[in-house]
Design an enzyme around this catalytic site. Structure first.
Site, short mmCIF file in Angstrom:
data_model
loop_
_atom_site.label_atom_id
_atom_site.label_comp_id
_atom_site.label_asym_id
_atom_site.label_seq_id
_atom_site.Cartn_x
_atom_site.Cartn_y
_atom_site.Cartn_z
N HIS A 467 40.07 15.00 18.32
CA HIS A 467 41.38 15.93 18.66
C HIS A 467 40.59 16.58 19.48
CE1 HIS A 467 45.15 15.68 17.79
NE2 HIS A 467 45.21 15.05 16.47
N ASP A 471 44.60 14.48 22.43
CA ASP A 471 46.20 14.10 21.56
C ASP A 471 46.27 13.15 21.30
OD1 ASP A 471 46.59 17.44 22.21
OD2 ASP A 471 47.61 16.84 24.22
#
Length: 496
Positions: A467, A471
């Site tokens: 992450h 995204d």
């Protein structure tokens, strides 16, 4: 004629080393390839052999000095030592010099980029056995692969310097082969003497950098186990000894949960292989480093299965390999990675490195543990080429024949837990990659299609991603594109 002894190549990204020990002094006679000194780098120790026979001249770089690659270490007066050398050998021991000349060292072969040590897992020969040239002597186990060591020459195995279970560095000597049966008796006492001196520590000079490190850490020579030549303590040995006490508190928790005395007899304690240790360390490092998250979806495998069933016989007849599901998934992932390139990227410090190619890692379970062979430029390959590459890598993985080069450079990984019956899982990233796709078992399930309930072969898909770089939108988009390509394989042909 004077010959220069210079620092050899130390490996990628290594620019300097410290002179740990000199084995010869000015005026000593030296033979070709006889070890003159030992250099210590950040990762390994390197022995420097003599480029020619002669007499040791000037030592330019003394013990403890730091030198760069190709720096001048010493000089040798060529030819002058031809006469004194045999005389010196004759005083040292009474056997003919010709017997020594036939002794051949068995060294650790090249282990691959970034691999600095290995463990001796098995010896196929014993001391006194006759061996032929290129006959397998032993097997080494590294973090990722097993390496067989062949005999460099025919003769008799006279010494085994690294028994099974010993950890050796990339430049270590494993054994000695004598070219004649007469050499099997005399050489044996030599390692015993060397071993005794290594045990007592009286006749072995530790590396200067190791002495300094021991003084700074408040350690005594007896507190550190040496792994250098003849048991010599090197700098990395001191670092290992200093780090060891930090792990000591962990076992202290054992008395808090005592086990019944009768259970010990029913337990078996087995040392973890180097491969298993590496797998454990890398997976835990991945969890500790990446901001790992997993997103899920499901795919209807009807169209892929129909296409495969229609063409599998013709495909195998033409290409000599079976048409499996992995080629469809590889193609679908390559297609999706073009649209969401961050899943194919990696973080390097404060930079993001985007890969304009796809080197697909295919996780494979083996009897010794998980390995991930890499198919380079998978995005430019056909279905047949992908299937052939997967079949070849899988065969090598099962036989333990994968080389280091075949497991490096991956940009994205596919893991198929479905072959073991897994219905759903969350795969762990293979660092420094930013994405891994988990395939699972195909299972018939009732699905609502056009207002009707029908039975369809369904598979859950899982994408674990970092992450920090990917995204949620990118991760979901990637997985949806894979799903669309598999549910309608014509999209791959139309590049949609």
């Amino acid at each position: 004629m004077s010959i220069e002894v210079r620092v050899p190549t130390l490996g990628e990204s290594v620019t300097e080393a410290t002179v740990a020990t000199w084995f010869k002094k000015p005026g000593d006679a030296v033979a070709v390839d006889e070890m003159l000194c030992e250099l210590e780098t950040d990762k390994v120790t390197v022995e420097v052999p003599s480029p020619a026979a002669g007499v040791m001249g000037e030592i330019v770089a003394a013990e403890g000095e730091t030198v760069g690659v190709d720096a001048l270490l010493a000089t040798i007066s060529e030819g002058e030592g031809a006469a004194p050398a045999p005389a010196q050998d004759a005083k040292a021991d009474s056997k003919p010099a010709s017997s020594d000349a036939q002794a051949v060292d068995v060294m650790v072969p090249s282990l691959g980029e970034s691999v600095t040590e290995a463990t001796v897992s098995s010896w196929f020969k014993q001391v006194g056995d006759t061996v032929a040239q290129d006959e397998m002597l032993c097997e080494l186990e590294t973090d990722k692969v097993s390496v067989e060591v062949p005999a460099p020459a025919g003769g008799v195995l006279t010494e085994i310097l690294a028994p099974e279970g010993t950890t050796v560095d990339a430049s270590a000597k494993l054994a000695v082969i004598s070219g004649s049966a007469d050499g099997t008796v005399e050489p044996a006492p030599k390692p015993a003497a060397a071993q005794a001196s290594a045990t007592t520590g009286k006749d072995v000079e530790d590396a200067p950098s190791a002495k300094k490190a021991m003084a700074e850490a408040g350690l005594k020579p007896g507190d550190v186990q040496g792994t250098g030549r003849d048991g010599r303590v090197m700098k990395h040995d001191v670092a290992a000894a200093v780090a060891a006490p930090k792990a000591a508190p962990a076992p202290a928790a054992a008395p808090a949960a005592p086990r019944p005395a009768g259970d010990a007899a029913r337990e078996e304690r087995v040392k973890m292989t180097r491969l298993r240790q590496t797998i454990a360390r890398r997976l835990k490092d991945s969890q500790n480093t990446a901001a790992m998250l997993t997103t899920y979806n499901e795919v209807d495998m009807t169209e892929v299965m129909a296409l495969r069933n229609e063409y599998k016989a013709e495909f195998e007849k033409k290409h000599g390999v079976r048409l499996g599901f992995m080629s469809f998934f590889t193609k679908a992932c390559c297609h999706a990675l073009k649209e969401v390139p961050e899943v194919n990227a990696e973080i390097d410090g404060t930079d993001i490195v985007y890969k304009n190619y796809v080197n697909m890692g295919v996780a494979a379970g083996t009897p010794t543990g998980l390995v991930v062979p890499v198919i380079n430029d998978a995005d430019a390959m056909s279905f047949a080429a992908i299937e052939k590459a997967i079949a070849e890598k899988g065969r090598k993985a099962r036989d333990g024949k994968l080389s280091m080069e075949e497991m490096q450079g991956g940009t994205f990984t596919i893991s198929n837990g479905g072959v073991y019956g897994s219905l759903m899982s969350s795969p762990i990233l293979n660092p420094p990659q930013s994405g891994i796709l988990g395939m699972h078992k195909i299972q018939d399930r009732p699905m609502a299609i056009n207002g009707e309930v029908v039975i369809r072969p369904m598979m859950y898909l899982a994408l674990s991603y970092d992450h920090r770089i990917v995204d949620g939108k990118g991760a979901v988009t990637f997985l949806v594109r894979v799903k669309e390509a598999l549910e309608d394989p014509r999209r791959l042909l139309m590049d949609l």
